[in-house]
Design a protein around this motif. Structure first.
Motif, PDB file in Angstrom:
ATOM      1  N   UNK A  18      58.851   5.432  -8.114  1.00 43.11           N
ATOM      2  CA  UNK A  18      59.264   7.044  -8.632  1.00 43.11           C
ATOM      3  C   UNK A  18      60.861   6.760  -9.356  1.00 43.11           C
ATOM      4  N   UNK A  19      61.345   5.517  -9.324  1.00 41.95           N
ATOM      5  CA  UNK A  19      62.830   5.451 -10.308  1.00 41.95           C
ATOM      6  C   UNK A  19      62.169   4.509 -11.610  1.00 41.95           C
ATOM      7  N   UNK A  20      62.713   5.131 -12.699  1.00 39.33           N
ATOM      8  CA  UNK A  20      62.482   4.436 -13.906  1.00 39.33           C
ATOM      9  C   UNK A  20      63.695   3.639 -14.451  1.00 39.33           C
ATOM     10  N   UNK A  21      63.332   2.891 -15.424  1.00 41.00           N
ATOM     11  CA  UNK A  21      64.574   2.125 -16.083  1.00 41.00           C
ATOM     12  C   UNK A  21      64.824   2.543 -17.422  1.00 41.00           C
ATOM     13  N   UNK A  22      66.201   2.619 -17.872  1.00 38.46           N
ATOM     14  CA  UNK A  22      66.430   3.027 -19.261  1.00 38.46           C
ATOM     15  C   UNK A  22      67.105   1.827 -19.935  1.00 38.46           C
ATOM     16  N   UNK A  23      66.668   1.536 -21.253  1.00 40.33           N
ATOM     17  CA  UNK A  23      67.197   0.295 -21.810  1.00 40.33           C
ATOM     18  C   UNK A  23      67.421   0.711 -23.368  1.00 40.33           C
ATOM     19  N   UNK A  24      68.893   0.348 -23.687  1.00 41.80           N
ATOM     20  CA  UNK A  24      69.283   0.740 -25.039  1.00 41.80           C
ATOM     21  C   UNK A  24      68.700  -0.237 -26.044  1.00 41.80           C
ATOM     22  N   UNK A  25      68.232   0.373 -27.218  1.00 39.62           N
ATOM     23  CA  UNK A  25      67.744  -0.565 -28.300  1.00 39.62           C
ATOM     24  C   UNK A  25      68.744  -0.223 -29.493  1.00 39.62           C
ATOM     25  N   UNK A  26      68.862  -1.558 -30.069  1.00 36.82           N
ATOM     26  CA  UNK A  26      69.860  -1.491 -31.567  1.00 36.82           C
ATOM     27  C   UNK A  26      68.854  -1.289 -32.765  1.00 36.82           C
ATOM     28  N   UNK A  27      69.444  -0.455 -33.748  1.00 36.04           N
ATOM     29  CA  UNK A  27      68.655  -0.165 -34.764  1.00 36.04           C
ATOM     30  C   UNK A  27      68.119  -1.409 -35.556  1.00 36.04           C
ATOM     31  N   UNK A  28      69.016  -2.672 -35.391  1.00 39.70           N
ATOM     32  CA  UNK A  28      68.668  -3.847 -35.963  1.00 39.70           C
ATOM     33  C   UNK A  28      67.289  -4.397 -35.306  1.00 39.70           C
ATOM     34  N   UNK A  29      67.157  -4.063 -34.067  1.00 39.70           N
ATOM     35  CA  UNK A  29      65.884  -4.559 -33.499  1.00 39.70           C
ATOM     36  C   UNK A  29      64.487  -3.909 -34.158  1.00 39.70           C
ATOM     37  N   UNK A  30      64.891  -2.522 -34.544  1.00 39.66           N
ATOM     38  CA  UNK A  30      63.750  -1.897 -35.385  1.00 39.66           C
ATOM     39  C   UNK A  30      63.508  -2.360 -36.981  1.00 39.66           C
ATOM     40  N   UNK A  31      64.844  -2.648 -37.219  1.00 44.90           N
ATOM     41  CA  UNK A  31      64.689  -3.304 -38.780  1.00 44.90           C
ATOM     42  C   UNK A  31      64.144  -4.368 -39.026  1.00 44.90           C
ATOM     43  N   UNK A  32      64.513  -5.659 -37.941  1.00 38.87           N
ATOM     44  CA  UNK A  32      64.265  -6.979 -38.362  1.00 38.87           C
ATOM     45  C   UNK A  32      63.316  -7.593 -37.247  1.00 38.87           C
ATOM     46  N   UNK A  33      62.744  -6.774 -36.568  1.00 41.17           N
ATOM     47  CA  UNK A  33      61.725  -7.411 -35.490  1.00 41.17           C
ATOM     48  C   UNK A  33      60.587  -6.427 -35.271  1.00 41.17           C
ATOM     49  N   UNK A  34      59.416  -6.974 -34.616  1.00 46.33           N
ATOM     50  CA  UNK A  34      58.440  -6.011 -34.266  1.00 46.33           C
ATOM     51  C   UNK A  34      58.475  -5.596 -32.975  1.00 46.33           C
ATOM     52  N   UNK A  35      59.302  -4.510 -32.982  1.00 44.16           N
ATOM     53  CA  UNK A  35      59.724  -3.900 -31.682  1.00 44.16           C
ATOM     54  C   UNK A  35      58.618  -3.513 -30.814  1.00 44.16           C
ATOM     55  N   UNK A  92      58.285   3.386 -41.190  1.00 48.66           N
ATOM     56  CA  UNK A  92      57.899   2.372 -40.348  1.00 48.66           C
ATOM     57  C   UNK A  92      58.826   2.564 -39.156  1.00 48.66           C
ATOM     58  N   UNK A  93      59.898   3.066 -38.937  1.00 47.05           N
ATOM     59  CA  UNK A  93      60.867   3.447 -37.874  1.00 47.05           C
ATOM     60  C   UNK A  93      59.954   4.684 -37.072  1.00 47.05           C
ATOM     61  N   UNK A  94      59.429   5.628 -37.833  1.00 46.35           N
ATOM     62  CA  UNK A  94      58.837   6.781 -37.277  1.00 46.35           C
ATOM     63  C   UNK A  94      57.614   6.423 -36.467  1.00 46.35           C
ATOM     64  N   UNK A  95      56.902   5.177 -37.279  1.00 44.56           N
ATOM     65  CA  UNK A  95      55.512   4.958 -36.876  1.00 44.56           C
ATOM     66  C   UNK A  95      55.833   4.136 -35.568  1.00 44.56           C
ATOM     67  N   UNK A  96      56.781   3.311 -35.579  1.00 44.55           N
ATOM     68  CA  UNK A  96      57.087   2.487 -34.201  1.00 44.55           C
ATOM     69  C   UNK A  96      57.344   3.375 -33.075  1.00 44.55           C
ATOM     70  N   UNK A  97      58.254   4.480 -33.413  1.00 40.79           N
ATOM     71  CA  UNK A  97      58.326   5.382 -32.156  1.00 40.79           C
ATOM     72  C   UNK A  97      57.210   6.044 -31.815  1.00 40.79           C
ATOM     73  N   UNK A  98      56.291   6.394 -32.529  1.00 42.12           N
ATOM     74  CA  UNK A  98      55.035   7.195 -32.379  1.00 42.12           C
ATOM     75  C   UNK A  98      54.273   6.229 -31.550  1.00 42.12           C
ATOM     76  N   UNK A  99      54.074   4.795 -31.845  1.00 42.41           N
ATOM     77  CA  UNK A  99      53.200   3.974 -30.998  1.00 42.41           C
ATOM     78  C   UNK A  99      53.756   4.100 -29.770  1.00 42.41           C
ATOM     79  N   UNK A 100      54.978   3.765 -29.635  1.00 40.58           N
ATOM     80  CA  UNK A 100      55.532   3.655 -28.439  1.00 40.58           C
ATOM     81  C   UNK A 100      55.550   4.759 -27.468  1.00 40.58           C
TER      82      UNK A 100
END
Length: 782
Positions: A606-623, A656-664
C-alpha cells in the motif's frame, strides 16, 4: 729585425706568466689561512648560541616558578622564549639548515624543539602552568647538546674538506702554469720553423713565375673557348622563364634577357647594355607598364626581398635582388599572377568563414591580439562579445540547413551593420559569433553596442517568404588594465554568454569573477560525478508523503544524496543541474529510478514510490523503455510508481513528450506535476498534458496562516485540481497550523519536516513500523 723583436716579446710574456703564477699561488695560500680562521665557527657557533639561549630560557622558567609566577619573572621568561624561538628559526636557514638536512634525526630534533615551544608558549603567563613548561622542555636539553656536538664535528670536517680542495686547486694551477710556459717555448720553436718555411716559399714562388709564363700561352686558347661559352650563355639567358637584369654599382645595366624586356613591355634594344636605371624607368613609363617611381622601386636594391608588385594589365610580378661582390646587383622577375591569385584565395579561405565570409577563429585571434596591444598602448579598453542565436537550433531543425544558412548570413549582415567600421565581426562556428569592439574610454561603453546587437537580432527574419524570430544573447568580457590575454578574455566572454542565455536569452551580460567561480564549481561537481560508479558515490533518502484522509503514509519520495558529504558540499539541486547540462543525468536518472523501484518493491504493497524525472530524460532518451526496464528488474507494480515532472517539460508543447506521458499513464504509472505555482503555471498545460496530481510548492505553504494571498493561492490550486479530478500534495509542511489549514482547505496529501525529514532506507523502514497507528494521530499527540 722583426723576427728578433718577436722573440724578445715571447720571452717577456713567459716571465710575466711566471710572476703571475707566483702571485696567484700566494693569494691562494693567504685565502686558505683566512678560511681556517673564520669558517670553523659558522655552524658550531649557531648551535652553541641556540643551546645557550635555551638554557637561559630554562633558567628564567625556574626563577619564575620560584618567584611564584610574578609578572616580572614571567615577562623575563617570555623574553627568553622569544629569543630562543628566533634562534630556532635560524636553524632552518643557511648553512645550518644544510647541516640539519643531512641526518633525519637532526631534522627530528629541530621539529621536536619547534613543536615543544609551540606547546610551551601558552604556559608562559601569570596564570600559565610554568611547571609543565619546565617538564616539556627538559627532554630537549640532551637533544640540543648532542646537536651542538655534531655541529662542531661537522664544522671541522667541512674545514678539512675545503683545505684539501684548495691544495688540489693549488697544484692544478701550478701544473697549468708550467704547461703555459712549455707552450711559450713551443711557440718560440714554431717561430723559428716559420722563418725557414718563408725562405722555402720564396724559392717556390720563383718557380711558379716560370709556370705562369707557360700558362699565358694556354690562356689564348681558353679565350676562344670562353667566347663560345658566352654565346651559349646568351642563348640560355634569352630562353629563361624568369626575367633577369644585372646592374653595376653605378646603376647601369650590364646584362638582361628578352624575358625581362617582354615582361615590362620593352623592346630588346631598349634594355641594351649600359642603359642607366633612370633611363630604363622612363622607358617603362612611356610603355605604360608602370610609373617611373614604381619602375625604380622594381629595379633598385630593396631591403624587402622578395618584392611583390602589380604592373599593367593586373599582372603580379615577384622581384628578387641579390647583391654582387663588385657592388652591383642582380634582379630577377617572375610573373606569378595565376599562382598568387590562387594563393590569396586559399589564404582568404583559411582565415574567413566559408558561409558568411566573416573572419574565422584564426583571423579573429590575430585581430583581437592587435586590438588589445593597441588599446594597451593607448590606455584604453577592448570589449570581446560572444553572440549566440537563441532559437537557431529549433529553426534549423524545423526548416532545414539551407534555410538555417540563409538565416546565419542575414544575422552576420545585421551584426556588421550594428558595429563600427573598425570593429571585427567573426563567425567561429555554428550560430556563434564574436565581435571585437575596441578603443573604449570606459568598459560601460560596450553596453551600447551590445544593446544594438541584441536589438538587431530580435527583429523578425524573412527567409524565403517565411518569417521567423531567432533573437540572440551576448556575453561581454573587457580587456584592459592587467588583463590582455586572448584566451582568458575569450573564455570570460563565453562564460558571460552562458549567463545571458541562462537568464532567458535576448539580453547581454558582462563577465564577473563570480561566473568563473560558478564554472569552477560546475567542473568540480562534474569531475565528482565522473569519478566512479554511482553506487559508490550516491545513496537515496526517502521522505514520507502522508494522506490527510487516512492519516497513513501513502507514498515516499526518493531523493538523491552524496554518501560522502565531506568530499563535496554541493546540494542535490546543484548536482542535478550540472548532470542535466552535461548529459550525465541520463545515466544518473536511470540509476535513481532503478534503485528507488528496487527499494519500493520491499515495502508494503500500500506504499508507493515517487521519483523525480528531468526534462532532459524525456528529450534525449527513451523514457518509456527506461521505466519499463526499471519496473521489470525490480518486480514493482506500475501502479505503485509515481513520476514527478516539472512545468518546464511542458513549455514547448512537444508532441513526443505528450505521447510518452500518455503511454506511461496507460501502463498504470501516475504522473505528478512538481513545484506547481513557481514556474509557468497554466491551465492550458493541465488540459493538454493530463496529470494525476499537483504538488504545491513549499514557497506558498511556508507563509499560509501569515500571508492572505498565499492562503488564497493554495486554496485556489486545491479547488482547481479537485475540479479537474486531480489530487494535491503540499510540500514543506513544518507546523501543525499549516497542517490544519491545508486539511481544512481539502488538500489530499502533505509532505514536510513536521511529519518526517528524508530518511535513509533502513531508517525509513523503522519509521514506517513506528507509525502503523497513523502519522497524524502521532503528531496530534505531541
Amino acid at each position: 729585425m722583426a723576427i728578433r723583436l718577436i722573440r724578445y716579446m715571447l720571452a717577456s710574456s713567459m716571465v710575466v706568466l711566471l710572476l703571475a703564477a707566483v702571485y696567484i699561488s700566494f693569494l691562494v695560500h693567504k685565502r686558505q689561512a683566512l678560511f681556517e680562521e673564520v669558517s670553523q665557527y659558522n655552524v658550531a657557533f649557531s648551535a652553541s648560541q641556540g643551546v645557550n639561549e635555551f638554557l637561559r630560557f630554562r633558567k628564567e622558567l625556574f626563577e619564575a616558578l620560584l618567584a611564584e609566577k610574578s609578572a616580572a619573572s614571567v615577562q623575563k621568561a617570555r623574553l627568553r622564549y622569544e629569543i630562543f624561538l628566533n634562534r630556532l628559526s635560524l636553524f632552518t636557514s643557511g648553512d645550518f639548515h644544510t647541516f640539519v638536512l643531512e641526518e633525519p634525526h637532526r631534522q627530528r630534533v629541530i621539529e621536536r624543539a619547534s613543536e615543544t615551544m609551540k606547546e610551551v608558549e601558552p604556559l608562559i603567563a601569570e596564570d600559565g602552568d610554568i611547571s609543565r613548561a619546565i617538564a616539556l622542555t627538559e627532554t630537549l636539553e640532551a637533544d640540543l647538546t648532542g646537536l651542538v656536538s655534531e655541529a662542531n664535528s661537522y664544522g671541522g670536517q667541512a674545514v678539512a674538506r675545503d683545505q684539501r680542495q684548495l691544495y688540489v686547486l693549488h697544484w692544478q694551477f701550478t701544473a697549468i702554469t708550467i704547461l703555459l710556459v712549455l707552450c711559450g717555448f713551443g711557440l718560440f720553436a714554431l717561430n723559428s720553423w716559420q722563418t725557414r718555411l718563408l725562405e722555402a716559399t720564396r724559392r717556390s714562388l720563383a718557380a711558379s713565375n716560370e709556370d705562369l709564363q707557360r700558362t699565358g700561352a694556354q690562356l689564348v686558347t681558353s679565350n676562344i673557348r670562353l667566347a663560345e661559352q658566352n654565346r651559349l650563355f646568351e642563348t640560355a639567358l634569352d630562353n629563361m622563364t624568369h626575367g633577369l637584369a644585372m646592374f653595376d654599382p653605378s646603376g647601369h645595366l650590364i646584362v638582361s634577357n628578352r624575358r625581362m624586356a617582354d615582361l615590362f613591355g620593352l623592346s630588346f634594344d631598349e634594355a641594351e647594355r649600359g642603359t642607366s636605371l633612370e633611363t630604363l624607368a622612363q622607358r617603362m613609363k612611356e610603355a605604360g607598364t608602370c610609373s617611373a617611381h614604381d619602375a625604380r622601386l622594381l629595379f633598385s636594391r630593396q631591403e624587402q626581398n622578395p618584392l611583390i608588385a602589380t604592373i599593367a594589365g593586373g599582372r603580379i610580378v615577384m622581384v628578387s635582388h641579390k647583391p654582387m661582390d663588385s657592388g652591383g646587383w642582380i634582379s630577377t622577375f617572375e610573373d606569378i599572377t595565376e599562382s598568387y591569385s590562387a594563393q590569396m584565395k586559399v589564404s582568404h579561405m583559411a582565415r574567413h568563414d566559408a558561409l558568411t565570409d566573416l573572419p574565422n577563429r584564426v583571423l579573429l585571434r590575430e585581430r583581437l591580439a592587435e586590438a588589445l596591444a593597441a588599446d594597451s598602448r593607448r590606455g584604453r579598453f577592448t570589449s570581446i562579445m560572444c553572440i549566440d542565436l537563441d532559437n537557431f537550433k529549433k529553426i534549423n531543425d524545423a526548416y532545414g540547413h539551407p534555410f538555417g544558412d540563409k538565416l546565419l548570413c542575414e544575422a552576420a549582415r545585421r551584426l556588421q551593420t550594428a558595429c563600427r567600421g573598425g570593429d571585427t565581426v567573426s563567425r567561429v562556428g555554428g550560430d556563434e559569433f564574436i565581435v571585437v569592439h575596441g578603443n573604449l574610454a570606459h568598459p560601460d561603453q560596450a553596453a551600447a553596442l551590445a544593446g544594438r546587437l541584441v536589438g538587431a537580432l530580435l527583429e523578425v527574419y524573412n527567409i524565403d517568404g517565411r518569417e521567423v524570430l531567432a533573437g540572440g544573447s551576448v556575453g561581454i568580457a573587457i580587456g584592459g588594465g592587467d588583463l590582455y590575454e586572448v584566451d582568458v578574455l575569450l573564455r570570460n566572454a563565453d562564460l558571460a554568454l552562458y549567463e545571458a542565455k541562462h537568464a532567458g536569452g535576448g539580453s547581454y551580460a558582462f563577465y564577473n569573477e563570480a561566473m568563473s567561480a560558478r564554472m569552477e564549481r560546475k567542473s568540480e561537481i562534474e569531475s565528482l560525478l565522473l569519478a566512479g560508479p554511482f553506487d559508490d558515490q550516491f545513496e537515496l533518502a526517502y521522505q514520507p508523503i502522508t494522506n490527510l484522509n487516512t492519516g497513513n503514509v501513502a507514498r515516499v519520495e526518493a531523493l538523491l544524496r552524496w554518501k560522502d558529504t565531506a568530499a563535496c558540499s554541493a546540494t542535490p539541486q546543484e548536482i542535478v543541474k550540472v548532470a542535466e547540462e552535461t548529459g550525465i543525468i541520463l545515466s544518473l536518472g536511470e540509476w535513481v529510478l532503478n534503485e528507488a523501484c528496487i527499494f519500493a518493491a520491499g515495502l508494503d504493497d500500500d506504499i508507493c514510490i515517487a521519483v523525480n524525472l528531468s526534462p532532459v530524460q524525456f528529450e534525449r532518451s527513451n523514457i518509456v523503455e527506461t521505466v519499463q526496464d526499471a519496473l521489470h528488474r525490480s518486480g514493482l507494480s506500475s501502479n505503485r510508481l509515481h513520476l514527478e515532472i516539472t512545468e518546464s517539460l511542458l513549455l514547448d508543447d512537444n508532441a513526443e513528450v505528450r505521447t510518452d506521458l500518455q503511454i506511461l499513464r496507460r501502463m498504470g504509472v501516475r504522473i505528478s506535476l512538481d513545484d506547481f505555482g513557481t514556474g509557468y503555471s497554466s491551465l492550458s498545460y493541465l488540459k493538454k498534458f493530463t496529470v494525476d496530481q499537483i504538488k504545491i510548492d513549499k514557497v506558498f505553504i511556508e507563509e499560509i496562516g501569515i500571508n492572505r494571498d498565499h492562503n488564497a493561492i493554495v486554496a485556489s490550486i486545491i479547488t482547481m485540481a479537485s475540479s479537474l479530478g486531480m489530487t494535491t500534495v503540499a510540500e514543506g509542511v513544518e507546523t501543525t497550523e499549516q497542517l490544519q489549514i491545508l486539511r481544512g482547505a481539502g488538500c489530499d496529501e502533505v509532505q514536510g519536516y513536521l511529519l518526517s525529514k528524508p530518511l535513509p532506507g533502513p531508517a525509513l523502514i523503522d519509521y514506517l513500523a513506528g507509525v502503523k497507528d497513523g502519522v497524524l494521530a502521532r503528531i496530534m499527540q505531541h
